[in-house]
Design an enzyme around this catalytic site. Structure first.
Site, PDB file in Angstrom:
ATOM      1  N   GLY A  21      -4.626  57.525 -46.267  1.00  0.00           N
ATOM      2  CA  GLY A  21      -5.286  58.453 -45.364  1.00  0.00           C
ATOM      3  C   GLY A  21      -5.534  57.877 -43.982  1.00  0.00           C
ATOM      4  O   GLY A  21      -5.443  56.667 -43.751  1.00  0.00           O
ATOM      5  N   ASP A  29       3.004  60.429 -33.711  1.00  0.00           N
ATOM      6  CA  ASP A  29       3.985  61.517 -33.700  1.00  0.00           C
ATOM      7  C   ASP A  29       3.589  62.628 -32.727  1.00  0.00           C
ATOM      8  O   ASP A  29       3.986  63.776 -32.884  1.00  0.00           O
ATOM      9  CB  ASP A  29       4.180  62.091 -35.102  1.00  0.00           C
ATOM     10  CG  ASP A  29       2.901  62.704 -35.679  1.00  0.00           C
ATOM     11  OD1 ASP A  29       1.858  62.663 -35.007  1.00  0.00           O
ATOM     12  OD2 ASP A  29       2.956  63.224 -36.810  1.00  0.00           O
ATOM     13  N   ARG A  72       8.958  65.132 -44.424  1.00  0.00           N
ATOM     14  CA  ARG A  72       9.514  66.413 -43.993  1.00  0.00           C
ATOM     15  C   ARG A  72      10.634  66.262 -42.969  1.00  0.00           C
ATOM     16  O   ARG A  72      11.371  67.211 -42.697  1.00  0.00           O
ATOM     17  CB  ARG A  72       8.397  67.302 -43.428  1.00  0.00           C
ATOM     18  CG  ARG A  72       7.580  67.997 -44.510  1.00  0.00           C
ATOM     19  CD  ARG A  72       6.561  68.942 -43.927  1.00  0.00           C
ATOM     20  NE  ARG A  72       5.399  68.236 -43.414  1.00  0.00           N
ATOM     21  CZ  ARG A  72       4.438  68.802 -42.698  1.00  0.00           C
ATOM     22  NH1 ARG A  72       4.512  70.087 -42.393  1.00  0.00           N
ATOM     23  NH2 ARG A  72       3.404  68.104 -42.273  1.00  0.00           N
ATOM     24  N   ALA A 108       1.790  55.114 -39.492  1.00  0.00           N
ATOM     25  CA  ALA A 108       2.146  54.586 -40.815  1.00  0.00           C
ATOM     26  C   ALA A 108       2.762  55.621 -41.742  1.00  0.00           C
ATOM     27  O   ALA A 108       3.281  55.272 -42.796  1.00  0.00           O
ATOM     28  CB  ALA A 108       0.914  53.984 -41.488  1.00  0.00           C
TER      29      ALA A 108
END
Length: 461
Positions: A80, A105, A18, A13
């Site tokens: 979170g 990821d 970055r 999610a």
């Protein structure tokens, strides 16, 4: 004793700021495949009873990619990792068994590692098991602190670690196995009383330990496979790592890669023994290459069948069938829906599109073959073009077996060149040519003696 049920929750999610990209983070490709897809495919061999992907930003795009491979739940507000897992509560809360929580990821973790983590967790009878690794440089990672009995005592974040704890190089990778019911019960007690105001999944570990529940840790021997992708630098590193892993697998299976560092083979490619791949080659999609073929140097093959003993040099081929012992290139372009028969030859600067070429036929140089059916043992001379497009519609050209097409010919479709016929060089063919006929379609040559001198003299005046 019945095997415990197994479930997976994939955390996907995060926006990934970055990455500095409009593309949703977990959809960034690694070796041609979205990173979350790598995670799903490595979890599939676990024979999971249920797999749930928690998506937030770009959820529609994620759904398009994962399809029916995983159920998907939306985390509307990113509060979170603990909050993310809690979104799966309706689907998992009352289930007995083991739940693995992984990040979308982390595309490099292998199915072998997932299997080992599941097995270790269940053998230990733990309520939670942390996947850990020895980091060459643990800066920034949460440290796994063990007691005298080698049991996990706590996880300490880098910013909170004491000097002695900073010396610990065993880190928390962010992948866990939990007793499923204990996980969702403990999540009810996770607080967001922290600087970020978020609900953190690692707090579940502390809650279980406070209840004297067993928390264990399984240490993988390969730190690199646990790396999360947070920016383009890490993405490139993951690409390099996975490329090396794939190339080494093929080499161990009997494929010769002259320069593995400069050879790109995507995960779905199947290559048989004694294939030779020269430097600079890119092989993508669901390509299958049969034994004895030679690819490259500097060839790009995408979603193709490449037959036994085929040779493809400095060329591009996509969505096509290339038969046994064909010769392609140098500098050929085989576009989608082409079928090249056994022992056929496609030479330099030849383009083939949506056409079939029969066994032992040749298009040796500087030609375009589009929307055509070419038989066997056909010779197509240099500079030949199938004129297939009138600006609105495409038309078929048929060249039957054993025909010979002279150089610099235009075959204006729809047209058929009969079996065994000849087309004279320089012809523009607009009508069907009967079998075994010679067709000449060009203006009669006229020589005007001395005319060139007159032109030169005019230019001097």
């Amino acid at each position: 004793m019945a095997k415990p049920k197994r479930y997976a929750v994939i955390l996907a999610a995060g926006k990934g700021t970055r990455m500095k990209s409009k593309l949703y983070k977990v959809l960034h490709p690694v070796m041609g495949r979205p990173m979350v897809q790598h995670v799903i495919e490595q979890l599939n061999p676990m024979n999971l009873d249920k797999m749930i992907t928690i998506a937030g930003h770009g959820a529609e795009k994620v759904a398009e990619h994962i399809g029916n491979e995983s159920e998907m739940v939306l985390q509307e507000d990113q509060l979170g990792t603990g909050h993310a897992v809690l979104q799966a509560e309706k689907l998992l809360k009352n289930e007995d068994g083991t739940t693995i929580v992984v990040c979308g990821d982390t595309p490099l973790i292998t199915s072998e590692t997932y299997q080992a983590l599941f097995d270790y967790h269940e053998q230990q009878g733990a309520k939670a098991t942390i996947l850990t690794a020895k980091a060459p440089n643990p800066t920034g990672y949460g440290r796994v602190i063990r007691n005298d009995r080698n049991e996990v005592e706590r996880i300490v974040e880098h910013k909170d670690a004491k000097d002695t704890e900073l010396l610990v190089d065993e880190i928390n990778t962010g992948t866990y196995c939990f007793d499923n019911k204990e996980l969702f019960e403990a999540l009810q007690h996770v607080s967001n009383d922290n600087v970020q105001g978020e609900y953190y999944l690692p707090d579940v570990i502390e809650i279980l330990q406070s209840r004297d529940e067993k928390v264990s840790a399984f240490q993988t021997s390969d730190f690199e496979e646990t790396l999360g992708i947070n920016d383009r630098v890490a993405l490139a590193h993951a690409e390099k790592t996975l490329k090396k892993r794939i190339n080494e697998k093929h080499m161990r299976n009997g494929v010769t890669l002259i320069d593995p560092d400069n050879t790109y083979i995507s995960p779905d490619v199947i290559i048989e023994q004694d294939v030779l791949i020269q430097p600079g080659s890119i092989i993508k999609g669901k390509t299958s290459i049969k034994a004895g073929a030679e690819i490259g140097p500097h060839s790009e093959i995408d979603h193709c069948y490449v037959g036994e003993g085929a040779i493809i040099k400095q060329s591009v081929a996509k969505n096509s069938h290339l038969g046994d012992r064909v010769q392609i290139g140098p500098y050929s372009h085989i576009r989608p829906e082409a079928s090249i028969g056994d022992e056929a030859k496609i030479g330099n600067f030849v383009e083939v599109k949506k056409s079939s070429l029969g066994d032992r036929s040749k298009v040796s140089h500087l030609s375009y073959i589009g929307d055509a059916e070419v038989g066997s043992n056909v010779n197509i001379g240099c500079g030949t073009i199938t004129v297939n497009y009138d600006g609105k519609n495409k038309y078929m050209t048929t060249v039957e077996d054993d025909a010979f097409i002279g150089c610099n010919s235009n075959l204006v479709a729809p047209v058929t060149i009969g079996e065994g016929s000849y087309v004279a060089a320089g012809s523009t063919i607009t009508k069907d040519v009967p079998g075994n006929a010679l067709s000449i379609a060009r203006a009669r040559q006229a020589n005007k003696e001395g005319y060139a001198s007159r032109i030169r003299n005019q230019k001097k005046e």
